[in-house]
Design a protein around this motif. Structure first.
Motif, PDB file in Angstrom:
ATOM      1  N   ARG A  98       0.803  -1.198   0.055  1.00  0.00           N
ATOM      2  CA  ARG A  98      -0.054   0.040  -0.038  1.00  0.00           C
ATOM      3  C   ARG A  98       0.883   1.128   0.012  1.00  0.00           C
ATOM      4  O   ARG A  98       0.502   2.130  -0.699  1.00  0.00           O
ATOM      5  CB  ARG A  98      -0.742  -0.038   1.280  1.00  0.00           C
ATOM      6  N   GLN A  99       1.929   1.272   0.728  1.00  0.00           N
ATOM      7  CA  GLN A  99       2.812   2.285   0.885  1.00  0.00           C
ATOM      8  C   GLN A  99       3.572   2.489  -0.573  1.00  0.00           C
ATOM      9  O   GLN A  99       3.703   3.804  -0.804  1.00  0.00           O
ATOM     10  CB  GLN A  99       3.798   2.080   2.039  1.00  0.00           C
ATOM     11  N   ALA A 100       3.669   1.433  -0.939  1.00  0.00           N
ATOM     12  CA  ALA A 100       4.641   1.373  -2.525  1.00  0.00           C
ATOM     13  C   ALA A 100       3.442   1.771  -3.614  1.00  0.00           C
ATOM     14  O   ALA A 100       3.894   1.957  -4.850  1.00  0.00           O
ATOM     15  CB  ALA A 100       5.142   0.218  -2.701  1.00  0.00           C
ATOM     16  N   ARG A 101       2.088   1.843  -3.258  1.00  0.00           N
ATOM     17  CA  ARG A 101       0.996   1.998  -4.183  1.00  0.00           C
ATOM     18  C   ARG A 101       1.113   0.927  -5.484  1.00  0.00           C
ATOM     19  O   ARG A 101       1.278   1.080  -6.619  1.00  0.00           O
ATOM     20  CB  ARG A 101       1.458   3.186  -4.981  1.00  0.00           C
ATOM     21  N   MET A 102       1.430  -0.282  -4.891  1.00  0.00           N
ATOM     22  CA  MET A 102       1.337  -1.373  -5.674  1.00  0.00           C
ATOM     23  C   MET A 102       0.286  -2.469  -4.998  1.00  0.00           C
ATOM     24  O   MET A 102      -0.104  -2.570  -3.907  1.00  0.00           O
ATOM     25  CB  MET A 102       2.857  -2.094  -5.872  1.00  0.00           C
ATOM     26  N   SER A 103      -0.004  -3.334  -6.057  1.00  0.00           N
ATOM     27  CA  SER A 103      -0.686  -4.869  -5.427  1.00  0.00           C
ATOM     28  C   SER A 103       0.203  -5.538  -4.421  1.00  0.00           C
ATOM     29  O   SER A 103       1.501  -5.530  -4.747  1.00  0.00           O
ATOM     30  CB  SER A 103      -1.260  -5.384  -6.457  1.00  0.00           C
ATOM     31  N   PRO A 104      -0.082  -6.428  -3.663  1.00  0.00           N
ATOM     32  CA  PRO A 104       0.736  -7.257  -2.634  1.00  0.00           C
ATOM     33  C   PRO A 104       1.466  -8.049  -3.608  1.00  0.00           C
ATOM     34  O   PRO A 104       2.691  -8.387  -3.453  1.00  0.00           O
ATOM     35  CB  PRO A 104      -0.459  -7.833  -1.870  1.00  0.00           C
ATOM     36  N   ARG A 105       0.808  -8.660  -4.745  1.00  0.00           N
ATOM     37  CA  ARG A 105       1.723  -9.711  -5.737  1.00  0.00           C
ATOM     38  C   ARG A 105       2.731  -8.979  -6.179  1.00  0.00           C
ATOM     39  O   ARG A 105       3.765  -9.501  -6.546  1.00  0.00           O
ATOM     40  CB  ARG A 105       0.691 -10.299  -6.562  1.00  0.00           C
ATOM     41  N   ARG A 135       6.754  -9.426  -5.868  1.00  0.00           N
ATOM     42  CA  ARG A 135       7.600 -10.117  -7.125  1.00  0.00           C
ATOM     43  C   ARG A 135       8.577  -8.816  -7.327  1.00  0.00           C
ATOM     44  O   ARG A 135       9.885  -9.238  -7.520  1.00  0.00           O
ATOM     45  CB  ARG A 135       6.767 -10.108  -8.454  1.00  0.00           C
ATOM     46  N   ARG A 136       8.275  -7.590  -7.046  1.00  0.00           N
ATOM     47  CA  ARG A 136       9.591  -6.364  -7.220  1.00  0.00           C
ATOM     48  C   ARG A 136      10.666  -6.570  -6.293  1.00  0.00           C
ATOM     49  O   ARG A 136      11.862  -6.306  -6.449  1.00  0.00           O
ATOM     50  CB  ARG A 136       8.803  -5.298  -7.248  1.00  0.00           C
ATOM     51  N   LEU A 137      10.210  -6.780  -4.940  1.00  0.00           N
ATOM     52  CA  LEU A 137      11.102  -7.048  -3.919  1.00  0.00           C
ATOM     53  C   LEU A 137      12.024  -8.072  -4.063  1.00  0.00           C
ATOM     54  O   LEU A 137      13.275  -8.150  -3.873  1.00  0.00           O
ATOM     55  CB  LEU A 137      10.551  -6.803  -2.531  1.00  0.00           C
ATOM     56  N   GLN A 138      11.415  -9.371  -4.463  1.00  0.00           N
ATOM     57  CA  GLN A 138      12.228 -10.383  -4.574  1.00  0.00           C
ATOM     58  C   GLN A 138      13.188 -10.141  -5.680  1.00  0.00           C
ATOM     59  O   GLN A 138      14.323 -10.832  -5.779  1.00  0.00           O
ATOM     60  CB  GLN A 138      11.244 -11.591  -4.691  1.00  0.00           C
ATOM     61  N   ALA A 139      12.778  -9.711  -6.836  1.00  0.00           N
ATOM     62  CA  ALA A 139      13.686  -9.395  -7.934  1.00  0.00           C
ATOM     63  C   ALA A 139      14.695  -8.595  -7.644  1.00  0.00           C
ATOM     64  O   ALA A 139      15.824  -8.658  -7.987  1.00  0.00           O
ATOM     65  CB  ALA A 139      12.783  -8.927  -9.170  1.00  0.00           C
ATOM     66  N   ALA A 140      14.624  -7.405  -6.760  1.00  0.00           N
ATOM     67  CA  ALA A 140      15.624  -6.492  -6.479  1.00  0.00           C
ATOM     68  C   ALA A 140      16.513  -7.051  -5.394  1.00  0.00           C
ATOM     69  O   ALA A 140      17.719  -6.719  -5.367  1.00  0.00           O
ATOM     70  CB  ALA A 140      14.972  -5.252  -5.742  1.00  0.00           C
ATOM     71  N   THR A 189      12.254 -12.384   0.313  1.00  0.00           N
ATOM     72  CA  THR A 189      10.818 -12.196   0.505  1.00  0.00           C
ATOM     73  C   THR A 189      10.765 -10.948   1.187  1.00  0.00           C
ATOM     74  O   THR A 189      11.529 -10.733   2.123  1.00  0.00           O
ATOM     75  CB  THR A 189      10.067 -13.412   1.016  1.00  0.00           C
ATOM     76  N   PRO A 190       9.627 -10.228   1.230  1.00  0.00           N
ATOM     77  CA  PRO A 190       9.363  -9.210   1.976  1.00  0.00           C
ATOM     78  C   PRO A 190       9.190  -9.359   3.687  1.00  0.00           C
ATOM     79  O   PRO A 190       9.991  -8.903   4.356  1.00  0.00           O
ATOM     80  CB  PRO A 190       7.839  -8.699   1.753  1.00  0.00           C
ATOM     81  N   LEU A 191       8.846 -10.643   4.011  1.00  0.00           N
ATOM     82  CA  LEU A 191       8.951 -10.964   5.291  1.00  0.00           C
ATOM     83  C   LEU A 191      10.314 -11.210   5.879  1.00  0.00           C
ATOM     84  O   LEU A 191      10.700 -10.997   7.133  1.00  0.00           O
ATOM     85  CB  LEU A 191       7.738 -12.022   5.608  1.00  0.00           C
TER      86      LEU A 191
END
Length: 323
Positions: A236-243, A247-252, A256-258
């Motif tokens: 929500r803070q990133a203005r993206m869907s959770p999915r 995917r973006r965080l794992q790619a970067a 995983t986010p957690l």
């Protein structure tokens, strides 16, 4: 990397620093005072391959007296199997390990530790382009090609280049604490701490443009770790869907986010244990790990000691001691 981290005294970070000694098969005589031209003659440093040379004043026999042995690399022929790792080096590595030295390899240095039998029955890594050869030549080693480095207590191995720097800073963090390691990393203009389990390389098939960079949301998360953050909150803070965010965080980052959040919470807990006298219960709350019991469980699993033992080891000595 090892010379940059361990070889330069940091008197403002710790009263005592590492005593780095470069070792080679044939040690070079001490350099004369004043500037000298590089030498490729007998007893001098090898002719530079990329514009510089190193002068090793100690032989391999000096490894027996070391607290930590760092093998930075081996020749390409030792990686391919065209040549064996020098038997004299293998013997000295075994001798150092038997004497209780902490054994460390950077990139292809893992082949030397493997040849000495030091990695047998252990999990280890090297640069991903060499891990297949490492696993094939030394089947007794559990090779993990997906991580930056592996900390197996008294034996540590890393992938190449930047991952070697990550491992060296991790060692400083283990020896001198998070504050010293973070300040040294800031001085070197590198990330303060990348966990060893982070991927060696990440999927860049999904580009992250400047206008939707993850940096702002990650900075926001680190400033709000005391909150019970979820993937949905970050998305929500990133203005993206959770999915999409997942995917973006794992790619970067390769994690995983957690897991990223847990690492940030534990890093904050380490800092608070060193820099404050807050009770463990309060640190659990401030770091977002909740109860003292939850903090102890995660901290002990990740760091290897309890929060109380960690505080006793680092907060008590501050900057007055170094290995």
């Amino acid at each position: 990397m090892a010379c940059a981290v361990f070889g330069i005294p940091q008197p403002d970070l710790a009263d005592r620093w590492y005593d780095l000694r470069l070792c080679a098969e044939t040690p070079a005589p001490a350099a004369p005072a004043g500037p000298t031209a590089p030498s490729s003659g007998a007893g001098g440093p090898a002719a530079p391959a990329f514009g510089f040379s190193l002068r090793a004043e100690y032989g391999w026999d000096a490894l027996a007296d070391a607290d930590t042995v760092v093998v930075t690399s081996v020749p390409d022929a030792c990686v391919s199997g065209e040549r064996e790792v020098p038997p004299a080096l293998v013997a000295e590595l075994r001798r150092a390990a038997a004497a209780g030295a902490r054994m460390v390899s950077l990139c292809t240095g893992a082949f030397a530790l493997a040849a000495a039998g030091i990695l047998d029955g252990r999990r280890a890594t090297a640069h991903w382009s060499h891990t297949a050869d490492l696993a094939k030549r030394y089947p007794g080693v559990t090779v993990d090609d997906s991580v930056l480095y592996v900390d197996d207590g008294d034996v540590l191995t890393s992938a190449g280049v930047a991952a070697g720097l990550d491992l060296c800073l991790h060692i400083v963090r283990r020896d001198l604490g998070a504050r010293v390691a973070n300040r040294l990393a800031r001085r070197m203009v590198v990330p303060a701490h990348r966990p060893g389990g982070q991927a060696q390389f990440v999927d860049l098939s999904v580009p992250v443009a400047d206008d939707d960079s993850l940096a702002p949301v990650l900075q926001w998360a680190t400033a709000n770790l005391e909150r019970p953050l979820t993937v949905e909150d970050l998305a929500r803070q990133a203005r993206m869907s959770p999915r999409t965010f997942f995917r973006r965080l794992q790619a970067a980052t390769g994690t995983t986010p957690l897991q990223w959040l847990l690492h940030q919470r534990l890093a904050l807990a380490q800092y608070l244990l060193e820099a404050t006298e807050l009770p463990v219960e309060r640190i659990g709350g401030l770091s977002g790990l909740g109860s003292a019991a939850n903090l102890r469980r995660h901290f002990t699993a990740r760091v290897g000691v309890s929060p109380t033992d960690y505080r006793r080891a680092f907060a008590a000595r501050g900057s007055t001691a170094g290995p």
